[in-house]
Design a protein around this motif. Sequence first.
Motif, PDB file in Angstrom:
ATOM      1  N   VAL A  83       0.842  -1.200   0.000  1.00  0.00           N
ATOM      2  CA  VAL A  83       0.000   0.000   0.000  1.00  0.00           C
ATOM      3  C   VAL A  83       0.876   1.249   0.000  1.00  0.00           C
ATOM      4  CG1 VAL A  83      -1.801   1.236   1.257  1.00  0.00           C
ATOM      5  CG2 VAL A  83      -1.755  -1.267   1.296  1.00  0.00           C
ATOM      6  N   ILE A  84       0.455   2.265  -0.767  1.00  0.00           N
ATOM      7  CA  ILE A  84       1.073   3.591  -0.682  1.00  0.00           C
ATOM      8  C   ILE A  84       0.484   4.285   0.541  1.00  0.00           C
ATOM      9  CG2 ILE A  84       1.281   5.849  -1.786  1.00  0.00           C
ATOM     10  CD1 ILE A  84       1.145   4.380  -4.489  1.00  0.00           C
ATOM     11  N   LEU A  85       1.336   4.605   1.513  1.00  0.00           N
ATOM     12  CA  LEU A  85       0.868   5.179   2.781  1.00  0.00           C
ATOM     13  C   LEU A  85       0.951   6.700   2.803  1.00  0.00           C
ATOM     14  CD1 LEU A  85       2.525   2.565   5.169  1.00  0.00           C
ATOM     15  CD2 LEU A  85       0.117   2.698   4.515  1.00  0.00           C
ATOM     16  N   SER A  86       1.963   7.262   2.159  1.00  0.00           N
ATOM     17  CA  SER A  86       2.062   8.728   2.113  1.00  0.00           C
ATOM     18  C   SER A  86       3.073   9.129   1.052  1.00  0.00           C
ATOM     19  CB  SER A  86       2.470   9.306   3.480  1.00  0.00           C
ATOM     20  OG  SER A  86       3.800   8.937   3.805  1.00  0.00           O
ATOM     21  N   VAL A  87       3.023  10.403   0.680  1.00  0.00           N
ATOM     22  CA  VAL A  87       3.909  10.955  -0.350  1.00  0.00           C
ATOM     23  C   VAL A  87       4.402  12.318   0.115  1.00  0.00           C
ATOM     24  CG1 VAL A  87       4.077  11.730  -2.748  1.00  0.00           C
ATOM     25  CG2 VAL A  87       2.679   9.745  -2.203  1.00  0.00           C
ATOM     26  N   SER A  88       5.674  12.601  -0.136  1.00  0.00           N
ATOM     27  CA  SER A  88       6.231  13.931   0.119  1.00  0.00           C
ATOM     28  C   SER A  88       7.261  14.229  -0.965  1.00  0.00           C
ATOM     29  CB  SER A  88       6.853  14.016   1.517  1.00  0.00           C
ATOM     30  OG  SER A  88       7.827  13.001   1.688  1.00  0.00           O
ATOM     31  N   TYR A  89       7.791  15.463  -0.939  1.00  0.00           N
ATOM     32  CA  TYR A  89       8.643  15.905  -2.045  1.00  0.00           C
ATOM     33  C   TYR A  89       9.840  16.683  -1.524  1.00  0.00           C
ATOM     34  CZ  TYR A  89       4.356  14.844  -4.579  1.00  0.00           C
ATOM     35  OH  TYR A  89       3.230  14.221  -5.075  1.00  0.00           O
ATOM     36  N   GLY A  90      10.933  16.646  -2.289  1.00  0.00           N
ATOM     37  CA  GLY A  90      12.115  17.432  -1.959  1.00  0.00           C
ATOM     38  C   GLY A  90      13.249  17.108  -2.916  1.00  0.00           C
TER      39      GLY A  90
END
Length: 322
Positions: A83-90
């Motif tokens: 499962v994809i639980l969360s996404v962030s960027y940088g």
Amino acid sequence: MLTTLVALAAVLPVAVPAHAAPPAPDGGRISLAALREATLDVPAWPADNVQGPSGPLRFHHGEVTVAPRTVPDGRPPYGQSIVILSVSYGDIDHDGTDETLVVLGCLIEGGSKQIVAYDRDADGRIVSRGQVAATTGEVRDLSNTGVRVDGSGVVTARVADYQRCCADRTPQSWQTRGYALRDGRFAQVSGPTRMPLNPRVTETRLTADDLILGRPVGGFRSGGVDVTVTHHRGAHPERVTLTFYPPEGLERSGRWPRVTGGTDSFSVTVAAPAAGGSVTHRFTFRLPVGVSAGELAIALDTVPQLSPAIPWQGSATARILG
């Protein structure tokens, strides 16, 4: 004439200079909506945690369903879904555009987690930049939120020594650790490298040898099984309770500690190993001649009751041979 020109423009190729590659959409930022329906290259799951498929996996609605798989006692179970639980960027590589950090879970109630960095290549395809961190060793949980990338490209995440499941309220020890690309791979560059002692969590393991029955004597074949309890880390139990689940016909024989329970299962409480050590207890059984051998399942509980850092290490199955 205008109609003819419009029609020709629709079918004729547009000249693009040879040096100008089409830009990747949005740099390395990949939206959650796109990820949920994408094929993602998933790194291998930690060998000491819940297992699941890896490599190119096709996600649908942010999930990959995993076919059931039975594993032996004492081995990590196989997950039911990824499962994809969360996404962030940088910007992890100082190229001026943001990459995408995804927290993935391989879950069966609890399960394995990992943070994976993704980018887009020159053609806009999603490619993996590698596994940033995973639940292995003393790290048994990752926060689904709070993954950040600072101005120097360091990915920070909160990690814990224990993973709760369902109604479990065992206290967790949380730390913030930082990871960065070093020679093409992610390495820890900041934060603690060891977990503090959690007085409510233990890693105490149970193993069992085969129960080998001897030659028939008086209508029975008898033998013993060696059961080993090992304390690896965490809180140290004072004693351990071993619960036996014998197959039909298998009986206790010889001298035993005080036994509690009925015929389907019974328990004994014995000395725990020294902190960081092992202790082996031998238990004897007999089986009537003519009765088929099977397996003897054994489960471990600690006294006082402590939460197991690795739950599947608290059970073992002894084969009955002879």
